[in-house]
Design a protein around this motif. Sequence first.
Motif, PDB file in Angstrom:
ATOM      1  N   PRO A  69       0.829  -1.203   0.000  1.00  0.00           N
ATOM      2  CA  PRO A  69       0.000   0.000   0.000  1.00  0.00           C
ATOM      3  C   PRO A  69       0.868   1.259   0.000  1.00  0.00           C
ATOM      4  CG  PRO A  69      -0.533  -1.436   1.859  1.00  0.00           C
ATOM      5  CD  PRO A  69       0.642  -2.015   1.164  1.00  0.00           C
ATOM      6  N   MET A  70       0.341   2.284  -0.639  1.00  0.00           N
ATOM      7  CA  MET A  70       1.076   3.529  -0.724  1.00  0.00           C
ATOM      8  C   MET A  70       0.159   4.661  -0.265  1.00  0.00           C
ATOM      9  SD  MET A  70       2.921   5.240  -4.033  1.00  0.00           S
ATOM     10  CE  MET A  70       1.444   5.683  -4.912  1.00  0.00           C
ATOM     11  N   ASP A  71       0.690   5.512   0.574  1.00  0.00           N
ATOM     12  CA  ASP A  71      -0.050   6.690   0.997  1.00  0.00           C
ATOM     13  C   ASP A  71       0.264   7.836   0.041  1.00  0.00           C
ATOM     14  OD1 ASP A  71      -1.202   5.502   3.231  1.00  0.00           O
ATOM     15  OD2 ASP A  71       0.517   5.998   4.503  1.00  0.00           O
ATOM     16  N   GLN A  72      -0.656   8.764  -0.040  1.00  0.00           N
ATOM     17  CA  GLN A  72      -0.430   9.959  -0.837  1.00  0.00           C
ATOM     18  C   GLN A  72      -0.503  11.165   0.075  1.00  0.00           C
ATOM     19  OE1 GLN A  72      -3.111  10.174  -4.132  1.00  0.00           O
ATOM     20  NE2 GLN A  72      -2.518   8.179  -4.905  1.00  0.00           N
ATOM     21  N   GLN A  73       0.332  12.126  -0.219  1.00  0.00           N
ATOM     22  CA  GLN A  73       0.366  13.352   0.558  1.00  0.00           C
ATOM     23  C   GLN A  73       0.316  14.517  -0.413  1.00  0.00           C
ATOM     24  OE1 GLN A  73       3.762  13.579   3.109  1.00  0.00           O
ATOM     25  NE2 GLN A  73       3.373  15.673   3.695  1.00  0.00           N
ATOM     26  N   PRO A  74      -0.608  15.449  -0.218  1.00  0.00           N
ATOM     27  CA  PRO A  74      -0.653  16.594  -1.127  1.00  0.00           C
ATOM     28  C   PRO A  74       0.669  17.352  -1.114  1.00  0.00           C
ATOM     29  CG  PRO A  74      -2.567  16.569   0.325  1.00  0.00           C
ATOM     30  CD  PRO A  74      -1.613  15.517   0.825  1.00  0.00           C
ATOM     31  N   VAL A  75       1.155  17.669  -2.296  1.00  0.00           N
ATOM     32  CA  VAL A  75       2.433  18.367  -2.389  1.00  0.00           C
ATOM     33  C   VAL A  75       2.374  19.705  -1.663  1.00  0.00           C
ATOM     34  CG1 VAL A  75       1.985  19.514  -4.594  1.00  0.00           C
ATOM     35  CG2 VAL A  75       4.323  18.917  -3.967  1.00  0.00           C
ATOM     36  N   ASP A  76       1.196  20.311  -1.615  1.00  0.00           N
ATOM     37  CA  ASP A  76       1.057  21.605  -0.936  1.00  0.00           C
ATOM     38  C   ASP A  76       1.445  21.543   0.532  1.00  0.00           C
ATOM     39  OD1 ASP A  76       0.216  22.769  -3.253  1.00  0.00           O
ATOM     40  OD2 ASP A  76      -1.906  22.796  -2.709  1.00  0.00           O
TER      41      ASP A  76
END
Length: 128
Positions: A1-8
Motif C-alpha cells: 500500500p502507498m499513501d499519498q500526501q498533497p504536495v502543498d
Amino acid sequence: PMDQQPVDSVFPAMAQAIIASDDTIEERPEVVQGFVDAVLRAVRDISDDPAAAAAQYVALVPQHSENLAGIEAVMRAYAELIYPEGENQPLGAFDPERIKAVQDFYVEAGIVRNAVPVEELYTNEFIK
C-alpha cells in the motif's frame, strides 16, 4: 500500500505548467493559444471520464494496453487530486501568490540568485 500526501503540505509547487518564451508569446500567440487549448481540453477529458481517457490512451499506445487499469488509476488520481479547480482559480490559471511562494523558496535556497517581479513570470491571457 502507498499513501499519498498533497504536495502543498510540503512545497507550494504547481502540478504542471506550459512554458513559452516571451518572444513566442509575442510573435506567435495563436500557436501558444492552440497548444494551451489542446492541453486544457485533454485535462477536461481526463477529469470528465478517466476510464474513457485511459482507453483512448491505450488505443493510441497499444504497448501499454496490458496496464489499462494502472493507467486509469493514474488518470483518476490526476482527475481527483490534481486537476480540480481551486476557489477563484480557473483550470490552467496561474496563482500569483503560489508563484511568489515558490520564487521566495528558490531564492532562499540559492536555486535562483535574484527574485523578479512575479507578474513577469506568467500570463493567464491564454486561459478561457
